[in-house]
Design an enzyme around this catalytic site. Structure first.
Site, short mmCIF file in Angstrom:
data_model
loop_
_atom_site.label_atom_id
_atom_site.label_comp_id
_atom_site.label_asym_id
_atom_site.label_seq_id
_atom_site.Cartn_x
_atom_site.Cartn_y
_atom_site.Cartn_z
N CYS A 1 24.64 -10.81 -47.16
CA CYS A 1 25.41 -11.08 -45.94
C CYS A 1 25.08 -12.46 -45.38
CB CYS A 1 25.14 -10.02 -44.87
SG CYS A 1 23.44 -9.95 -44.32
N ASP B 1 22.53 -13.25 -43.57
CA ASP B 1 21.84 -13.22 -42.29
C ASP B 1 20.36 -13.56 -42.44
OD1 ASP B 1 24.21 -12.57 -41.26
OD2 ASP B 1 23.76 -10.49 -40.78
N CYS C 1 24.05 -10.48 -37.66
CA CYS C 1 25.03 -9.59 -37.05
C CYS C 1 24.43 -8.86 -35.84
CB CYS C 1 25.50 -8.58 -38.08
SG CYS C 1 24.23 -7.37 -38.45
N CYS D 1 20.49 -4.03 -42.31
CA CYS D 1 20.10 -4.90 -41.19
C CYS D 1 18.72 -4.48 -40.67
CB CYS D 1 21.13 -4.82 -40.08
SG CYS D 1 22.84 -4.86 -40.64
FE1 FES Z 1 23.42 -8.50 -42.74
FE2 FES Z 1 23.52 -7.16 -40.55
S1 FES Z 1 25.20 -7.63 -41.82
S2 FES Z 1 21.83 -8.18 -41.38
#
Ligand code: FES
Length: 147
Positions: free
Chosen positions: A33, A35, A59, A103
């Site tokens: 993702c 992140d 996110c 996450c």
């Molecule tokens: Fe990757 Fe939440 S979508 S940490």
């Protein structure tokens, strides 16, 4: 689809920021993702976590889980902080939708990355601690020559 607690920690995240001269700091990233989460720990001589702060480029669930994770590790010893798993964080938030479980894993890994940094710097062995696979602390701190 999100619990009230998740929404609360998303809207009013606790412990956002940095700690100057932290005892341990670690950054992790999820390649899928994209992140990124960075965790700072202030640990006293008795190995108790006095303070914990975080920054997340991620996110809403990443914000909520890191916020809850900082709350859970504060006041714990570094050994007790190992109990703050992604499961514990999710439980404390009254659950997360299945697609958002990763996450909370990022939050667990961020704590581990910061603990790892502390253990390396102070030559302290923390039972059960391993360097997280998604630890990108070194990359993040290196001059960004590739850009
Ligand atoms: Fe990757 Fe939440 S979508 S940490």
């Amino acid at each position: 689809m999100y619990s009230e607690k998740v929404m609360d920690h998303f809207n009013n995240p606790r412990n956002v920021g940095e700690i100057e001269n932290p005892s341990g700091v670690g950054t992790v990233g999820n390649a899928k993702c994209g992140d990124i989460m960075r965790m700072y720990l202030d640990i006293d001589d008795n190995q108790v976590i006095r303070d914990c702060k975080f920054k997340t480029f991620g996110c809403g669930a990443a914000v909520a889980t890191s916020s809850m994770a900082t709350e859970l590790v504060k006041g714990k010893t570094v050994t007790e902080a190992m109990d703050v798993t992604n499961k514990a964080v999710m439980e404390a938030l009254d659950g997360l939708p299945p697609v958002k479980v990763h996450c909370s894993l990022l939050a667990e890994e961020a704590i581990h990355a910061a603990l790892w940094d502390y253990s390396e710097k102070n030559n302290v062995k923390i039972e059960g601690l391993e360097k997280p696979v998604n630890d990108i602390s070194e990359k993040e701190e290196a001059p960004q020559e590739e850009y």
